[in-house]
Design a protein around this motif. Structure first.
Motif, PDB file in Angstrom:
ATOM      1  N   SER A  34       0.808  -1.228   0.000  1.00 46.21           N
ATOM      2  CA  SER A  34       0.000   0.000   0.000  1.00 46.21           C
ATOM      3  C   SER A  34       0.835   1.269   0.000  1.00 46.21           C
ATOM      4  O   SER A  34       0.314   2.351   0.248  1.00 46.21           O
ATOM      5  N   LEU A  35       2.118   1.165  -0.299  1.00 54.13           N
ATOM      6  CA  LEU A  35       2.962   2.360  -0.387  1.00 54.13           C
ATOM      7  C   LEU A  35       2.534   3.269  -1.538  1.00 54.13           C
ATOM      8  O   LEU A  35       2.784   4.465  -1.516  1.00 54.13           O
ATOM      9  N   ASP A  36       1.861   2.685  -2.530  1.00 59.13           N
ATOM     10  CA  ASP A  36       1.388   3.494  -3.649  1.00 59.13           C
ATOM     11  C   ASP A  36       0.261   4.451  -3.248  1.00 59.13           C
ATOM     12  O   ASP A  36      -0.102   5.348  -3.999  1.00 59.13           O
ATOM     13  N   GLU A  37      -0.271   4.286  -2.056  1.00 54.43           N
ATOM     14  CA  GLU A  37      -1.351   5.151  -1.573  1.00 54.43           C
ATOM     15  C   GLU A  37      -0.838   6.436  -0.925  1.00 54.43           C
ATOM     16  O   GLU A  37      -1.593   7.383  -0.745  1.00 54.43           O
ATOM     17  N   LEU A  38       0.429   6.481  -0.553  1.00 57.73           N
ATOM     18  CA  LEU A  38       0.969   7.643   0.165  1.00 57.73           C
ATOM     19  C   LEU A  38       0.760   8.985  -0.542  1.00 57.73           C
ATOM     20  O   LEU A  38       0.430   9.969   0.111  1.00 57.73           O
ATOM     21  N   PRO A  39       0.929   9.061  -1.870  1.00 58.31           N
ATOM     22  CA  PRO A  39       0.702  10.357  -2.517  1.00 58.31           C
ATOM     23  C   PRO A  39      -0.734  10.883  -2.349  1.00 58.31           C
ATOM     24  O   PRO A  39      -0.970  12.085  -2.470  1.00 58.31           O
ATOM     25  N   GLN A  40      -1.667  10.013  -2.027  1.00 50.82           N
ATOM     26  CA  GLN A  40      -3.049  10.461  -1.849  1.00 50.82           C
ATOM     27  C   GLN A  40      -3.226  11.319  -0.601  1.00 50.82           C
ATOM     28  O   GLN A  40      -4.234  11.996  -0.460  1.00 50.82           O
ATOM     29  N   VAL A  41      -2.239  11.317   0.274  1.00 47.67           N
ATOM     30  CA  VAL A  41      -2.284  12.200   1.442  1.00 47.67           C
ATOM     31  C   VAL A  41      -2.371  13.653   0.973  1.00 47.67           C
ATOM     32  O   VAL A  41      -3.064  14.469   1.579  1.00 47.67           O
ATOM     33  N   PHE A  42      -1.709  13.970  -0.137  1.00 55.58           N
ATOM     34  CA  PHE A  42      -1.796  15.327  -0.684  1.00 55.58           C
ATOM     35  C   PHE A  42      -3.229  15.656  -1.115  1.00 55.58           C
ATOM     36  O   PHE A  42      -3.692  16.775  -0.935  1.00 55.58           O
ATOM     37  N   ASN A  43      -3.933  14.667  -1.657  1.00 53.24           N
ATOM     38  CA  ASN A  43      -5.337  14.877  -2.037  1.00 53.24           C
ATOM     39  C   ASN A  43      -6.191  15.151  -0.805  1.00 53.24           C
ATOM     40  O   ASN A  43      -7.142  15.927  -0.869  1.00 53.24           O
ATOM     41  N   VAL A  44      -5.867  14.508   0.313  1.00 53.22           N
ATOM     42  CA  VAL A  44      -6.588  14.761   1.569  1.00 53.22           C
ATOM     43  C   VAL A  44      -6.314  16.184   2.030  1.00 53.22           C
ATOM     44  O   VAL A  44      -7.245  16.920   2.399  1.00 53.22           O
TER      45      VAL A  44
END
Length: 131
Positions: A34-44
């Motif tokens: 699930s490391l590919d999910e980390l950039p979604q923190v910017f979307n949050v």
């Protein structure tokens, strides 16, 4: 998928392939961890997503798989983690995913969000349903 009926059936049921030939070993590791999910923190941080909610889907998936339930899905922000992630992810059918998303959207609760957030690390570390 044209030559492999089992892969075609897997795609139809889950919209994912366990052994997708398009994904490299690095990509499989990033996806499974699930490391590919980390950039979604910017979307949050930008307010486009929330920490908890249904996973983002494409418009075609809303039409094909959600049908009338799409309005429930659209009523909440997509999230980095959600009920589907802590309930088996790709080990579940797409119909189960839709039911989980609708259940989440129709019964919003801070308590549910907290439970999902607490269950997420174990789901990620154990890689349940991750492929």
């Amino acid at each position: 998928m044209e030559r492999d009926p089992a892969a075609r059936a897997e795609w139809a049921a889950r919209r994912k392939l366990k052994r997708d030939p398009r994904v490299t070993w690095i990509g499989r590791f990033l996806r499974a961890s699930s490391l590919d999910e980390l950039p979604q923190v910017f979307n949050v941080l930008r307010g486009e997503m929330s920490l908890v909610g249904p996973r983002p889907v494409q418009v075609a998936e809303l039409v094909t798989h959600y049908g009338a339930a799409a309005e429930h899905y659209a009523s909440v922000r997509p999230g980095i983690t959600g009920l589907w992630q802590v309930s088996g992810r790709s080990d579940t059918s797409y119909a189960t995913r839709v039911a989980l998303d609708v259940g989440y959207a129709t019964r919003p609760s801070l308590r549910t969000d907290l439970k999902i957030l607490l269950r997420t690390p174990a789901a990620v570390l154990l890689r349940r349903g991750a492929y």
